[in-house]
Scaffold this motif. Structure first.
Motif, mmCIF file in Angstrom:
data_model
loop_
_atom_site.group_PDB
_atom_site.id
_atom_site.type_symbol
_atom_site.label_atom_id
_atom_site.label_comp_id
_atom_site.label_asym_id
_atom_site.label_seq_id
_atom_site.Cartn_x
_atom_site.Cartn_y
_atom_site.Cartn_z
ATOM 1 N N ILE A 143 0.823 -1.212 0.000
ATOM 2 C CA ILE A 143 0.000 0.000 0.000
ATOM 3 C C ILE A 143 0.854 1.258 0.000
ATOM 4 O O ILE A 143 0.591 2.197 -0.750
ATOM 5 C CB ILE A 143 -0.948 0.009 1.231
ATOM 6 N N TYR A 144 1.899 1.278 0.826
ATOM 7 C CA TYR A 144 2.703 2.482 1.009
ATOM 8 C C TYR A 144 4.136 2.263 0.525
ATOM 9 O O TYR A 144 4.694 1.187 0.694
ATOM 10 C CB TYR A 144 2.744 2.868 2.490
ATOM 11 N N GLY A 145 4.722 3.323 -0.065
ATOM 12 C CA GLY A 145 6.117 3.260 -0.463
ATOM 13 C C GLY A 145 6.339 3.726 -1.884
ATOM 14 O O GLY A 145 5.492 4.377 -2.488
ATOM 15 N N TYR A 146 7.493 3.393 -2.409
ATOM 16 C CA TYR A 146 7.874 3.810 -3.757
ATOM 17 C C TYR A 146 8.238 2.573 -4.571
ATOM 18 O O TYR A 146 8.428 1.487 -4.021
ATOM 19 C CB TYR A 146 9.058 4.788 -3.695
ATOM 20 N N VAL A 147 8.326 2.723 -5.879
ATOM 21 C CA VAL A 147 8.631 1.578 -6.747
ATOM 22 C C VAL A 147 9.877 1.874 -7.575
ATOM 23 O O VAL A 147 10.100 3.004 -8.019
ATOM 24 C CB VAL A 147 7.453 1.228 -7.676
ATOM 25 N N ASN A 148 10.682 0.853 -7.764
ATOM 26 C CA ASN A 148 11.801 0.897 -8.705
ATOM 27 C C ASN A 148 11.440 0.210 -10.012
ATOM 28 O O ASN A 148 12.010 0.514 -11.053
ATOM 29 C CB ASN A 148 13.033 0.205 -8.112
ATOM 30 N N LEU A 158 10.453 1.257 2.883
ATOM 31 C CA LEU A 158 11.402 2.123 3.587
ATOM 32 C C LEU A 158 12.600 2.423 2.687
ATOM 33 O O LEU A 158 13.182 1.496 2.125
ATOM 34 C CB LEU A 158 11.897 1.456 4.874
ATOM 35 N N PRO A 159 13.006 3.680 2.559
ATOM 36 C CA PRO A 159 14.201 4.003 1.776
ATOM 37 C C PRO A 159 15.468 3.392 2.380
ATOM 38 O O PRO A 159 16.356 2.946 1.661
ATOM 39 C CB PRO A 159 14.260 5.533 1.819
ATOM 40 N N VAL A 160 15.548 3.382 3.713
ATOM 41 C CA VAL A 160 16.627 2.717 4.440
ATOM 42 C C VAL A 160 15.963 1.738 5.398
ATOM 43 O O VAL A 160 15.258 2.150 6.319
ATOM 44 C CB VAL A 160 17.503 3.724 5.218
ATOM 45 N N GLY A 196 10.023 4.030 -14.010
ATOM 46 C CA GLY A 196 9.029 4.885 -13.371
ATOM 47 C C GLY A 196 9.492 5.377 -12.015
ATOM 48 O O GLY A 196 8.727 5.373 -11.064
ATOM 49 N N LEU A 197 10.741 5.809 -11.911
ATOM 50 C CA LEU A 197 11.287 6.163 -10.599
ATOM 51 C C LEU A 197 10.628 7.414 -10.051
ATOM 52 O O LEU A 197 10.379 8.385 -10.745
ATOM 53 C CB LEU A 197 12.801 6.404 -10.708
ATOM 54 N N LYS A 198 10.372 7.354 -8.757
ATOM 55 C CA LYS A 198 9.897 8.516 -8.036
ATOM 56 C C LYS A 198 10.794 8.685 -6.836
ATOM 57 O O LYS A 198 11.465 7.753 -6.387
ATOM 58 C CB LYS A 198 8.448 8.314 -7.577
ATOM 59 N N LYS A 199 10.843 9.864 -6.283
ATOM 60 C CA LYS A 199 11.674 10.112 -5.126
ATOM 61 C C LYS A 199 11.236 9.215 -3.964
ATOM 62 O O LYS A 199 10.081 9.130 -3.647
ATOM 63 C CB LYS A 199 11.562 11.579 -4.703
ATOM 64 N N ALA A 200 12.204 8.529 -3.375
ATOM 65 C CA ALA A 200 11.890 7.661 -2.239
ATOM 66 C C ALA A 200 11.367 8.480 -1.084
ATOM 67 O O ALA A 200 11.864 9.565 -0.793
ATOM 68 C CB ALA A 200 13.155 6.905 -1.813
ATOM 69 N N ALA A 201 10.313 7.973 -0.436
ATOM 70 C CA ALA A 201 9.714 8.694 0.682
ATOM 71 C C ALA A 201 9.324 7.712 1.753
ATOM 72 O O ALA A 201 9.244 6.517 1.541
ATOM 73 C CB ALA A 201 8.513 9.481 0.210
#
Length: 257
Positions: A175-180, A191-193, A252-257
């Protein structure tokens, strides 16, 4: 302080055996090790998961099915097909128990092939004698070392640590996060880290390259703590990581958050 130490050990060491042994070894076979090492991992999983002990056989098969059917009606756990986190986890528990107890007929060979099994040990570790024994130990530990009433609020977490780990990834990391990578499901890097989930939160990376030992390593900050340990064990000759050639092209990179 003793309560904090216990919870950190149960959280991180229990999680290590879940991601290292149950996930990367039993389900994905991203590395090999000796039968003796395998037995040590069974015992370590029992010690550090305790009342939450998960069978490598049941987990391995169920997780392979999750990858095969991710975010479809056949998925064993998907936020898309469950109304709440609790209903998803109850369905997961039911399916896992049926598989582990070998009550499910006609499971395809691709889901069962080479999944590690130690039948008598699993039977003991999953027994109510074992689970209640660990519950008594946790309760005694809290009774002996808790210095404030609010510390007792952590006791239910000790009882249910492994399901909590599973819920975090199987629900929130869809549900939450970013995709590579663009994949055919809703998996995300939560989580970015990954300071919390020992590399498991790089879920989108993992769904793109399921058999890859390193769940991180796509962006510079994606450090997978479990893979670091695996790299050391590989260098020591205790395991052998399968070297897979994979693309690290990000889409489709977006800034990691």
């Amino acid at each position: 302080m003793e309560i904090l130490i216990l919870m950190l050990v149960l959280w991180y060491v229990g999680l290590f055996f879940q991601t290292f042994f149950l996930h990367r070894y039993a389900a994905h076979q991203s590395f090999t090790m000796s039968k003796f090492g395998e037995k040590i991992c069974f015992i370590g999983t029992w010690i550090f998961q305790g009342s939450n002990y998960l069978s490598a056989y049941g987990y391995g098969i169920m997780h392979r099915m999750h990858h095969a059917y991710a975010d479809t009606e056949k998925d064993v756990h998907s936020p898309k097909y469950d109304k709440s986190l609790f209903s998803m986890m109850w369905r997961t528990k039911t399916i896992y128990s049926s598989i582990t107890n070998k009550e499910v007929e006609g499971i395809e060979e691709r889901f069962t092939k080479d999944v590690p099994e130690w039948h008598w040990f699993d039977k003991f570790a999953r027994s109510w004698v074992s689970r209640i024994g660990w519950g008594v130990f946790y309760t005694w530990f809290f009774y002996t070392y808790a210095t404030a009433w609010w510390q007792w609020l952590a006791l239910p977490i000790a009882f249910l640590m492994a399901p909590i780990h599973g819920a975090i990834i199987n629900w929130f990391a869809h549900i939450y996060g970013y995709v590579n990578y663009k994949v055919g499901d809703t998996s995300k890097n939560m989580l970015p880290v990954d300071f919390l989930m020992m590399g498991e939160s790089y879920h989108n990376n993992h769904h793109k390259h399921g058999n890859r030992a390193n769940f991180g390593g796509v962006r510079w900050h994606e450090i997978d703590p479990t893979y670091v340990i695996m790299w050391v064990l590989d260098k020591l000759g205790m395991i052998h990581i399968k070297r897979l050639e994979v693309s690290v092209k990000r889409e489709g990179l977006k800034k990691a958050a």
